[in-house]
Design a protein around this motif. Structure first.
Motif, PDB file in Angstrom:
ATOM      1  N   GLN A  83      45.184  -2.890 -15.677  1.00 41.78           N
ATOM      2  CA  GLN A  83      45.954  -3.485 -14.571  1.00 41.78           C
ATOM      3  C   GLN A  83      45.326  -4.799 -14.118  1.00 41.78           C
ATOM      4  O   GLN A  83      45.989  -5.814 -13.970  1.00 41.78           O
ATOM      5  CB  GLN A  83      45.907  -2.516 -13.377  1.00 41.78           C
ATOM      6  N   THR A  84      44.000  -4.756 -13.901  1.00 41.42           N
ATOM      7  CA  THR A  84      43.305  -5.931 -13.386  1.00 41.42           C
ATOM      8  C   THR A  84      43.285  -7.049 -14.422  1.00 41.42           C
ATOM      9  O   THR A  84      43.573  -8.205 -14.125  1.00 41.42           O
ATOM     10  CB  THR A  84      41.849  -5.555 -13.017  1.00 41.42           C
ATOM     11  N   LYS A  85      42.931  -6.672 -15.667  1.00 43.67           N
ATOM     12  CA  LYS A  85      42.779  -7.666 -16.727  1.00 43.67           C
ATOM     13  C   LYS A  85      44.062  -8.479 -16.931  1.00 43.67           C
ATOM     14  O   LYS A  85      44.013  -9.691 -17.135  1.00 43.67           O
ATOM     15  CB  LYS A  85      42.390  -6.960 -18.029  1.00 43.67           C
ATOM     16  N   TYR A  86      45.208  -7.793 -16.874  1.00 40.23           N
ATOM     17  CA  TYR A  86      46.473  -8.490 -17.140  1.00 40.23           C
ATOM     18  C   TYR A  86      47.260  -8.773 -15.849  1.00 40.23           C
ATOM     19  O   TYR A  86      48.440  -9.097 -15.908  1.00 40.23           O
ATOM     20  CB  TYR A  86      47.306  -7.671 -18.141  1.00 40.23           C
ATOM     21  N   ARG A  87      46.590  -8.634 -14.700  1.00 35.42           N
ATOM     22  CA  ARG A  87      47.185  -8.932 -13.389  1.00 35.42           C
ATOM     23  C   ARG A  87      48.490  -8.158 -13.158  1.00 35.42           C
ATOM     24  O   ARG A  87      49.442  -8.654 -12.549  1.00 35.42           O
ATOM     25  CB  ARG A  87      47.418 -10.448 -13.258  1.00 35.42           C
ATOM     26  N   LEU A  88      48.511  -6.934 -13.654  1.00 37.13           N
ATOM     27  CA  LEU A  88      49.724  -6.121 -13.509  1.00 37.13           C
ATOM     28  C   LEU A  88      49.919  -5.670 -12.064  1.00 37.13           C
ATOM     29  O   LEU A  88      51.025  -5.312 -11.663  1.00 37.13           O
ATOM     30  CB  LEU A  88      49.647  -4.888 -14.431  1.00 37.13           C
ATOM     31  N   ASP A  89      48.803  -5.682 -11.313  1.00 40.97           N
ATOM     32  CA  ASP A  89      48.888  -5.265  -9.908  1.00 40.97           C
ATOM     33  C   ASP A  89      49.257  -6.432  -8.988  1.00 40.97           C
ATOM     34  O   ASP A  89      49.339  -6.271  -7.781  1.00 40.97           O
ATOM     35  CB  ASP A  89      47.567  -4.630  -9.452  1.00 40.97           C
ATOM     36  N   LYS A  90      49.460  -7.606  -9.568  1.00 43.49           N
ATOM     37  CA  LYS A  90      49.839  -8.787  -8.752  1.00 43.49           C
ATOM     38  C   LYS A  90      51.293  -9.120  -9.074  1.00 43.49           C
ATOM     39  O   LYS A  90      51.584  -9.908  -9.972  1.00 43.49           O
ATOM     40  CB  LYS A  90      48.957  -9.997  -9.103  1.00 43.49           C
TER      41      LYS A  90
END
Ligand code: SF4
Ligand code: SF4
Length: 198
Positions: A83-90
Protein backbone atom coordinates in the motif's frame (compact mmCIF):
# COMPACT_ATOMS: atom_id res chain seq x y z
CA UNK A 1 -22.84 -11.98 9.33
CA UNK A 2 -26.53 -11.63 8.59
CA UNK A 3 -28.38 -14.85 7.79
CA UNK A 4 -29.28 -13.57 4.32
CA UNK A 5 -25.62 -12.87 3.57
CA UNK A 6 -24.39 -16.20 4.93
CA UNK A 7 -26.96 -18.05 2.87
CA UNK A 8 -26.00 -16.16 -0.33
CA UNK A 9 -22.29 -16.84 0.24
CA UNK A 10 -23.02 -20.52 0.87
CA UNK A 11 -25.20 -20.81 -2.23
CA UNK A 12 -22.36 -19.66 -4.45
CA UNK A 13 -18.98 -21.19 -3.64
CA UNK A 14 -15.90 -19.21 -4.76
CA UNK A 15 -15.21 -21.78 -7.50
CA UNK A 16 -18.83 -21.69 -8.74
CA UNK A 17 -18.65 -17.92 -8.92
CA UNK A 18 -15.63 -18.23 -11.22
CA UNK A 19 -16.83 -21.27 -13.23
CA UNK A 20 -17.19 -19.55 -16.63
CA UNK A 21 -13.80 -17.87 -16.32
CA UNK A 22 -12.01 -21.03 -15.17
CA UNK A 23 -13.64 -23.02 -17.99
CA UNK A 24 -12.34 -20.50 -20.53
CA UNK A 25 -8.83 -20.72 -19.00
CA UNK A 26 -8.97 -24.52 -19.28
CA UNK A 27 -9.99 -24.23 -22.94
CA UNK A 28 -7.15 -21.82 -23.65
CA UNK A 29 -4.67 -24.21 -22.04
CA UNK A 30 -5.99 -27.14 -24.07
CA UNK A 31 -5.51 -25.19 -27.30
CA UNK A 32 -2.01 -24.06 -26.35
CA UNK A 33 -3.04 -20.47 -25.58
CA UNK A 34 -2.80 -20.61 -21.82
CA UNK A 35 -0.35 -18.82 -19.56
CA UNK A 36 1.73 -21.91 -18.90
CA UNK A 37 4.44 -20.88 -21.34
CA UNK A 38 4.58 -17.31 -20.05
CA UNK A 39 8.15 -16.24 -19.42
CA UNK A 40 7.50 -13.29 -17.18
CA UNK A 41 4.18 -12.87 -15.40
CA UNK A 42 4.20 -9.17 -16.37
CA UNK A 43 0.45 -8.80 -15.80
CA UNK A 44 0.98 -9.03 -12.02
CA UNK A 45 3.72 -6.40 -11.76
CA UNK A 46 3.52 -2.65 -11.23
CA UNK A 47 4.20 -2.15 -14.93
CA UNK A 48 0.81 -3.56 -15.93
CA UNK A 49 -1.23 -4.49 -12.87
CA UNK A 50 -3.87 -2.21 -11.44
CA UNK A 51 -6.32 -4.93 -10.40
CA UNK A 52 -9.28 -3.87 -8.30
CA UNK A 53 -11.69 -6.18 -6.53
CA UNK A 54 -15.25 -5.92 -5.25
CA UNK A 55 -16.02 -6.58 -1.57
CA UNK A 56 -17.22 -10.06 -2.59
CA UNK A 57 -14.00 -10.91 -4.45
CA UNK A 58 -12.01 -9.57 -1.50
CA UNK A 59 -13.94 -11.62 1.05
CA UNK A 60 -13.39 -14.78 -1.04
CA UNK A 61 -9.62 -14.16 -0.89
CA UNK A 62 -9.72 -13.19 2.79
CA UNK A 63 -11.71 -16.25 3.91
CA UNK A 64 -9.44 -18.58 1.89
CA UNK A 65 -6.33 -17.08 3.50
CA UNK A 66 -7.86 -17.40 6.98
CA UNK A 67 -8.85 -21.01 6.29
CA UNK A 68 -5.34 -21.86 5.05
CA UNK A 69 -3.78 -20.13 8.09
CA UNK A 70 -2.07 -17.65 5.79
CA UNK A 71 -3.70 -14.54 7.22
CA UNK A 72 -1.01 -13.53 9.70
CA UNK A 73 1.09 -10.54 10.80
CA UNK A 74 3.67 -11.18 8.09
CA UNK A 75 1.03 -11.02 5.35
CA UNK A 76 -0.61 -7.94 6.91
CA UNK A 77 2.80 -6.24 6.96
CA UNK A 78 3.37 -7.21 3.30
CA UNK A 79 -0.03 -5.77 2.31
CA UNK A 80 0.68 -2.55 4.23
CA UNK A 81 4.12 -2.30 2.62
CA UNK A 82 2.56 -2.67 -0.85
CA UNK A 83 0.00 0.00 0.00
CA UNK A 84 2.69 2.46 1.06
CA UNK A 85 5.16 1.63 -1.71
CA UNK A 86 2.62 2.25 -4.48
CA UNK A 87 0.71 5.02 -2.62
CA UNK A 88 -2.47 2.96 -2.73
CA UNK A 89 -3.56 4.53 0.54
CA UNK A 90 -3.39 8.04 -0.98
CA UNK A 91 -6.57 8.26 -2.98
CA UNK A 92 -6.83 10.94 -5.64
CA UNK A 93 -10.44 11.81 -6.43
CA UNK A 94 -11.23 12.45 -10.09
CA UNK A 95 -14.87 13.48 -9.63
CA UNK A 96 -18.16 11.60 -10.02
CA UNK A 97 -17.00 9.13 -7.34
CA UNK A 98 -14.00 7.99 -9.39
CA UNK A 99 -10.48 7.70 -7.99
CA UNK A 100 -7.13 7.45 -9.75
CA UNK A 101 -6.37 3.82 -10.56
CA UNK A 102 -2.79 3.15 -9.48
CA UNK A 103 -0.55 0.33 -10.65
CA UNK A 104 1.25 -1.97 -8.19
CA UNK A 105 3.05 -5.27 -8.02
CA UNK A 106 0.49 -7.61 -6.52
CA UNK A 107 1.40 -8.84 -3.03
CA UNK A 108 0.42 -12.36 -4.13
CA UNK A 109 2.87 -12.39 -7.03
CA UNK A 110 5.85 -14.62 -6.36
CA UNK A 111 8.20 -12.94 -8.84
CA UNK A 112 8.18 -15.70 -11.43
CA UNK A 113 6.13 -16.71 -14.48
CA UNK A 114 2.67 -17.91 -13.45
CA UNK A 115 3.64 -16.67 -10.04
CA UNK A 116 0.23 -16.12 -8.42
CA UNK A 117 0.04 -17.69 -4.97
CA UNK A 118 -3.79 -17.64 -4.95
CA UNK A 119 -5.73 -20.63 -6.24
CA UNK A 120 -7.93 -20.19 -9.31
CA UNK A 121 -11.00 -20.63 -7.12
CA UNK A 122 -10.13 -17.45 -5.22
CA UNK A 123 -8.39 -15.19 -7.73
CA UNK A 124 -10.00 -11.87 -8.67
CA UNK A 125 -12.31 -12.30 -11.66
CA UNK A 126 -10.26 -9.78 -13.64
CA UNK A 127 -7.13 -11.89 -13.20
CA UNK A 128 -8.90 -15.00 -14.50
CA UNK A 129 -10.28 -13.10 -17.50
CA UNK A 130 -6.85 -11.76 -18.46
CA UNK A 131 -5.01 -14.29 -20.57
CA UNK A 132 -2.38 -14.81 -23.21
CA UNK A 133 -3.37 -14.04 -26.79
CA UNK A 134 -0.57 -16.00 -28.40
CA UNK A 135 0.82 -19.42 -27.65
CA UNK A 136 4.13 -18.42 -26.11
CA UNK A 137 4.35 -15.06 -24.38
CA UNK A 138 7.94 -13.85 -24.33
CA UNK A 139 7.25 -10.20 -23.62
CA UNK A 140 4.54 -7.97 -22.22
CA UNK A 141 1.74 -6.78 -24.50
CA UNK A 142 0.51 -10.09 -25.91
CA UNK A 143 -2.30 -10.60 -23.42
CA UNK A 144 -5.78 -9.22 -22.95
CA UNK A 145 -8.99 -9.30 -20.97
CA UNK A 146 -12.23 -11.01 -22.02
CA UNK A 147 -14.57 -8.25 -20.84
CA UNK A 148 -17.69 -9.86 -22.29
CA UNK A 149 -17.17 -13.09 -20.35
CA UNK A 150 -16.26 -11.12 -17.23
CA UNK A 151 -19.55 -9.24 -17.31
CA UNK A 152 -21.46 -12.46 -18.01
CA UNK A 153 -19.91 -14.08 -14.93
CA UNK A 154 -20.78 -11.13 -12.68
CA UNK A 155 -24.39 -11.08 -13.87
CA UNK A 156 -24.76 -14.87 -13.53
CA UNK A 157 -23.53 -14.71 -9.93
CA UNK A 158 -25.98 -12.03 -8.71
CA UNK A 159 -22.84 -10.32 -7.43
CA UNK A 160 -24.49 -6.91 -7.14
CA UNK A 161 -26.90 -8.20 -4.52
CA UNK A 162 -24.18 -9.87 -2.41
CA UNK A 163 -21.85 -6.88 -2.75
CA UNK A 164 -24.59 -4.54 -1.52
CA UNK A 165 -25.18 -6.73 1.54
CA UNK A 166 -21.45 -6.91 2.25
CA UNK A 167 -21.10 -3.14 1.94
CA UNK A 168 -23.91 -2.63 4.42
CA UNK A 169 -22.71 -5.30 6.84
CA UNK A 170 -19.09 -4.10 6.82
CA UNK A 171 -19.94 -0.41 6.34
CA UNK A 172 -17.78 -0.14 3.23
CA UNK A 173 -18.05 2.99 1.06
CA UNK A 174 -16.42 1.58 -2.07
CA UNK A 175 -17.41 -0.70 -4.94
CA UNK A 176 -13.87 -1.67 -5.99
CA UNK A 177 -10.44 -1.23 -4.47
CA UNK A 178 -6.90 -2.47 -5.10
CA UNK A 179 -6.32 -5.91 -3.59
CA UNK A 180 -4.15 -4.99 -0.56
CA UNK A 181 -6.37 -2.07 0.50
CA UNK A 182 -9.56 -4.12 0.10
CA UNK A 183 -8.20 -6.99 2.23
CA UNK A 184 -6.86 -4.70 4.96
CA UNK A 185 -10.12 -2.79 5.17
CA UNK A 186 -12.22 -5.94 5.36
CA UNK A 187 -9.97 -7.26 8.13
CA UNK A 188 -10.26 -3.97 10.06
CA UNK A 189 -14.03 -3.84 9.69
CA UNK A 190 -14.41 -7.44 10.88
CA UNK A 191 -12.25 -6.64 13.93
CA UNK A 192 -14.35 -3.53 14.63
CA UNK A 193 -17.54 -5.57 14.34
CA UNK A 194 -16.24 -8.27 16.64
CA UNK A 195 -15.16 -5.64 19.22
CA UNK A 196 -18.55 -3.95 19.11
CA UNK A 197 -20.31 -7.30 19.73
CA UNK A 198 -18.01 -8.07 22.74
S1 SF4 B 1 -4.11 -12.04 -7.65
FE1 SF4 B 1 -2.62 -13.35 -8.67
S2 SF4 B 1 -3.09 -13.20 -10.86
FE2 SF4 B 1 -4.06 -11.46 -9.82
S3 SF4 B 1 -2.58 -9.77 -9.94
FE3 SF4 B 1 -2.26 -10.83 -7.99
S4 SF4 B 1 -0.64 -12.33 -8.40
FE4 SF4 B 1 -1.48 -11.68 -10.37
S1 SF4 C 1 -1.71 -13.00 -18.87
FE1 SF4 C 1 0.15 -12.77 -20.10
S2 SF4 C 1 1.72 -11.87 -18.75
FE2 SF4 C 1 0.05 -12.69 -17.49
S3 SF4 C 1 0.70 -14.77 -16.91
FE3 SF4 C 1 -0.59 -14.94 -18.74
S4 SF4 C 1 0.84 -14.88 -20.46
FE4 SF4 C 1 1.95 -14.11 -18.67
Amino acid sequence: MTEELISLLKDHSPRQKRALLIEKMDQLEQTGFGCEKCQGGWCCTFEYNSMRVSPLEAIDIYLALVEENKWNDELIHHLQHTQTKYRLDKEIFLGRGNTLRRTYTCPFFTEKAQGCSLSRAHKPYGCLAFNAQKSEVTDAGFCGSDQVLLEKQVVANQDDQINQLLKTYLTLDWDKKDIPSALLEINNQLINLSNSID
